[in-house]
Design a protein around this motif. Structure first.
Motif, PDB file in Angstrom:
ATOM      1  N   GLY A 104       0.071  -7.478  -0.256  1.00 26.62           N
ATOM      2  CA  GLY A 104      -1.394  -7.416  -0.213  1.00 26.62           C
ATOM      3  C   GLY A 104      -1.959  -6.586  -1.351  1.00 26.62           C
ATOM      4  N   GLU A 105      -1.090  -6.158  -2.292  1.00 24.46           N
ATOM      5  CA  GLU A 105      -1.570  -5.243  -3.331  1.00 24.46           C
ATOM      6  C   GLU A 105      -2.479  -5.937  -4.351  1.00 24.46           C
ATOM      7  OE1 GLU A 105       1.241  -6.578  -3.054  1.00 24.46           O
ATOM      8  OE2 GLU A 105       2.463  -6.665  -4.863  1.00 24.46           O
ATOM      9  N   LEU A 106      -2.315  -7.264  -4.563  1.00 20.84           N
ATOM     10  CA  LEU A 106      -3.159  -7.924  -5.570  1.00 20.84           C
ATOM     11  C   LEU A 106      -4.631  -7.844  -5.186  1.00 20.84           C
ATOM     12  CD1 LEU A 106      -1.210 -11.145  -6.665  1.00 20.84           C
ATOM     13  CD2 LEU A 106      -1.102  -8.844  -7.602  1.00 20.84           C
ATOM     14  N   ALA A 107      -4.951  -8.195  -3.941  1.00 22.15           N
ATOM     15  CA  ALA A 107      -6.355  -8.149  -3.501  1.00 22.15           C
ATOM     16  C   ALA A 107      -6.884  -6.713  -3.539  1.00 22.15           C
ATOM     17  CB  ALA A 107      -6.500  -8.738  -2.105  1.00 22.15           C
ATOM     18  N   ALA A 108      -6.017  -5.741  -3.219  1.00 14.39           N
ATOM     19  CA  ALA A 108      -6.472  -4.337  -3.241  1.00 14.39           C
ATOM     20  C   ALA A 108      -6.773  -3.886  -4.668  1.00 14.39           C
ATOM     21  CB  ALA A 108      -5.417  -3.426  -2.621  1.00 14.39           C
ATOM     22  N   ILE A 109      -6.052  -4.451  -5.635  1.00 13.10           N
ATOM     23  CA  ILE A 109      -6.257  -4.052  -7.031  1.00 13.10           C
ATOM     24  C   ILE A 109      -7.444  -4.780  -7.646  1.00 13.10           C
ATOM     25  CG2 ILE A 109      -5.270  -4.157  -9.370  1.00 13.10           C
ATOM     26  CD1 ILE A 109      -2.495  -3.814  -7.994  1.00 13.10           C
ATOM     27  N   ASP A 110      -7.510  -6.118  -7.465  1.00 10.07           N
ATOM     28  CA  ASP A 110      -8.538  -6.855  -8.210  1.00 10.07           C
ATOM     29  C   ASP A 110      -9.687  -7.386  -7.354  1.00 10.07           C
ATOM     30  OD1 ASP A 110      -7.540  -9.168  -7.035  1.00 10.07           O
ATOM     31  OD2 ASP A 110      -6.557  -9.902  -8.836  1.00 10.07           O
ATOM     32  N   MET A 117      -3.194   0.355   4.629  1.00  9.54           N
ATOM     33  CA  MET A 117      -4.059   1.302   3.926  1.00  9.54           C
ATOM     34  C   MET A 117      -5.219   0.508   3.331  1.00  9.54           C
ATOM     35  SD  MET A 117      -2.939   3.716   0.732  1.00  9.54           S
ATOM     36  CE  MET A 117      -2.083   5.013   1.601  1.00  9.54           C
ATOM     37  N   ASN A 118      -6.453   1.001   3.443  1.00 12.07           N
ATOM     38  CA  ASN A 118      -7.527   0.188   2.866  1.00 12.07           C
ATOM     39  C   ASN A 118      -7.564   0.321   1.346  1.00 12.07           C
ATOM     40  OD1 ASN A 118      -9.520   2.084   1.991  1.00 12.07           O
ATOM     41  ND2 ASN A 118     -10.054   2.401   4.142  1.00 12.07           N
ATOM     42  N   ALA A 119      -8.225  -0.662   0.701  1.00 13.68           N
ATOM     43  CA  ALA A 119      -8.134  -0.805  -0.758  1.00 13.68           C
ATOM     44  C   ALA A 119      -8.616   0.433  -1.500  1.00 13.68           C
ATOM     45  CB  ALA A 119      -8.927  -2.034  -1.206  1.00 13.68           C
ATOM     46  N   SER A 120      -9.724   1.028  -1.052  1.00 11.98           N
ATOM     47  CA  SER A 120     -10.245   2.145  -1.841  1.00 11.98           C
ATOM     48  C   SER A 120      -9.334   3.371  -1.687  1.00 11.98           C
ATOM     49  CB  SER A 120     -11.697   2.462  -1.474  1.00 11.98           C
ATOM     50  OG  SER A 120     -11.759   2.928  -0.153  1.00 11.98           O
ATOM     51  N   THR A 121      -8.754   3.560  -0.502  1.00 12.90           N
ATOM     52  CA  THR A 121      -7.775   4.645  -0.327  1.00 12.90           C
ATOM     53  C   THR A 121      -6.566   4.408  -1.229  1.00 12.90           C
ATOM     54  OG1 THR A 121      -8.448   4.813   1.990  1.00 12.90           O
ATOM     55  CG2 THR A 121      -6.383   5.893   1.382  1.00 12.90           C
ATOM     56  N   ARG A 145      -6.430   2.727  -4.068  1.00 13.85           N
ATOM     57  CA  ARG A 145      -6.749   2.983  -5.482  1.00 13.85           C
ATOM     58  C   ARG A 145      -6.878   4.482  -5.751  1.00 13.85           C
ATOM     59  NH1 ARG A 145     -10.064  -1.947  -5.002  1.00 13.85           N
ATOM     60  NH2 ARG A 145     -11.794  -0.551  -4.492  1.00 13.85           N
ATOM     61  N   SER A 146      -7.486   5.239  -4.813  1.00 17.28           N
ATOM     62  CA  SER A 146      -7.563   6.702  -5.010  1.00 17.28           C
ATOM     63  C   SER A 146      -6.163   7.297  -5.060  1.00 17.28           C
ATOM     64  CB  SER A 146      -8.296   7.400  -3.860  1.00 17.28           C
ATOM     65  OG  SER A 146      -9.497   6.776  -3.595  1.00 17.28           O
ATOM     66  N   MET A 147      -5.300   6.811  -4.138  1.00 15.46           N
ATOM     67  CA  MET A 147      -3.925   7.326  -4.082  1.00 15.46           C
ATOM     68  C   MET A 147      -3.224   7.082  -5.427  1.00 15.46           C
ATOM     69  SD  MET A 147      -0.564   6.238  -3.541  1.00 15.46           S
ATOM     70  CE  MET A 147      -0.744   4.550  -2.953  1.00 15.46           C
ATOM     71  N   LEU A 148      -3.450   5.901  -6.036  1.00 15.03           N
ATOM     72  CA  LEU A 148      -2.829   5.604  -7.335  1.00 15.03           C
ATOM     73  C   LEU A 148      -3.361   6.547  -8.414  1.00 15.03           C
ATOM     74  CD1 LEU A 148      -2.941   1.682  -7.323  1.00 15.03           C
ATOM     75  CD2 LEU A 148      -0.918   3.133  -6.999  1.00 15.03           C
ATOM     76  N   GLU A 149      -4.660   6.872  -8.352  1.00 15.37           N
ATOM     77  CA  GLU A 149      -5.223   7.783  -9.357  1.00 15.37           C
ATOM     78  C   GLU A 149      -4.691   9.207  -9.170  1.00 15.37           C
ATOM     79  OE1 GLU A 149      -9.264   7.532 -10.450  1.00 15.37           O
ATOM     80  OE2 GLU A 149      -9.318   5.349 -10.411  1.00 15.37           O
ATOM     81  N   GLU A 150      -4.453   9.582  -7.897  1.00 12.04           N
ATOM     82  CA  GLU A 150      -3.948  10.936  -7.625  1.00 12.04           C
ATOM     83  C   GLU A 150      -2.465  11.080  -7.978  1.00 12.04           C
ATOM     84  OE1 GLU A 150      -4.810  11.433  -3.439  1.00 12.04           O
ATOM     85  OE2 GLU A 150      -6.919  10.953  -3.841  1.00 12.04           O
ATOM     86  N   HIS A 151      -1.724   9.986  -7.939  1.00 14.97           N
ATOM     87  CA  HIS A 151      -0.270  10.041  -8.185  1.00 14.97           C
ATOM     88  C   HIS A 151       0.129   9.076  -9.302  1.00 14.97           C
ATOM     89  CE1 HIS A 151       0.308  12.464  -4.577  1.00 14.97           C
ATOM     90  NE2 HIS A 151      -0.476  11.623  -3.927  1.00 14.97           N
TER      91      HIS A 151
END
Lengths: 232, 232
Positions: free
Chosen positions: A83-89, A108-112, A114-120
């Motif tokens: 489900g990561e493609l829809a969460a990314i784009d 995990m919802n998409a905005s969480t 994306r924040s998690m990716l920015e934090e790590h």
């Protein structure tokens, strides 16, 4: 019901290398659910953008064509995410996902996400590697579909499945034995073609069944057969 | 020779949204080179892992099969990047890249690229979106190759090229007119098939040439033709 140990993200490849503390915090940002076999996890008509982590079980991803024909599928096991493609784009989903064994899934919802990716940033790099691999695998399949006949696509897929288990003597084990309809779906051909190709290879001494494994006896010769045809 | 204005990364989509100061620092970490038409930028047999940014010109990416047959290609213009897969996953390259117009290209080595992604999480997210789009486009092409005949693959590709230019009345402009051999390469068919499909469509009043543009007169009907066959 899942035990506490299923409610850990430690098995998820994306999070390897994170501290226990960081992992705990990410676990707290997930919702958890158990699925019975045949229960739908994602319906591709949903417009959700969540990301899913399989902490126990097996899920089957099925792609459909516009008219609803089943085109290809893949099985994902403990440690996978989807489900990561829809969460990314933010674009619509293209596949259904169904549990095919009792499974525990963290969402995990998409905005969480994306924040998690920015934090790590190291987690973001692991995800990029995975996406890069998906692109490479797809390009390889496009090349196969463009240049190989169905028989050789079955050969190429057997080699792909055996890739990480090739022994020094050139033989390789695929375990469990691939199901004919699954192989057929992966390379866009029929079950009958897969059955015929496997019996041909058995007759030629290139493949044999042993218990619940399929043994490729001479991967080098199989590779030669594929490359010879790629040049046609 | 390139002027100073070609030595800016401001046109590169990946860096939209960065401050001028951050952009200057990234530019300082690049090497710059001009290429003449037909000059090779990447040879897929090289084991370099650099990333390339086109700040002026056009570059053609050509994928080869194992035996050296040209399988597919794509043209990249000012603002594009390429070579990012090898920089991310360290695996070998799968395509040659050749300048087809006078071009200026900035090059960044893989470890600098990965550090830059870790330092600028929003840039990493833009790159992930691009990779996600590449996966989706590839999956779509795999579906087309699996389910459509060559004629319908040409129809589907025309719709893809027209996608961002569909007008309210359902017509759309592709400009410049696509070259037959390029269309053929994109959908794994021959130049002759492309020429035949285009003259069929012209005869049916679905397509006409106008100056250096190709006009799709009824994208809805074309879409129906593709979807009808996708269901076969």
């Amino acid at each position: 019901m899942s035990g506490d140990s299923d409610r850990s993200l430690a098995s998820i490849f994306l999070f390897k290398g994170l501290s226990e503390d960081a992992l705990r915090k990410i676990e707290e940002r997930c919702r958890w659910r158990d699925y019975a076999p045949q229960e739908t996890i994602i319906d591709f008509k949903d417009d959700s953008e969540d990301v899913y982590f399989i902490t126990k079980g097996v899920a089957r991803v099925v792609n459909y064509s516009v008219s609803g024909r089943e085109v290809a599928f893949d099985d994902l096991r403990t440690g996978s995410l989807f489900g990561e493609l829809a969460a990314i784009d933010g674009e619509p989903r293209s596949a259904n996902v169904v549990a095919i064994a009792p499974s525990t899934v963290a969402t995990m919802n998409a905005s969480t996400f994306r924040s998690m990716l920015e934090e790590h940033p190291p987690v973001a790099i692991v995800l990029m590697k995975r996406l890069a691999q998906m692109v490479r695998l797809s390009v390889e399949r496009i090349m196969d579909l463009s240049t190989l006949g169905a028989n050789n696509r079955v050969h190429a897929e057997l080699l792909r499945l055996a890739k990480s288990n090739i022994r020094d003597d050139g033989s390789a084990v695929i375990s469990p034995v691939p199901i004919h309809s699954e192989l057929a779906s992966r390379v866009s051909t029929t079950r009958e073609t897969v059955a015929r190709v496997l019996s041909d290879l058995t007759r030629k001494g290139l493949v044999k069944k042993s218990g619940n494994s399929l043994i490729l006896l001479d991967t080098e010769r199989l590779q030669d057969m594929v490359e010879q045809f790629r040049g046609d």
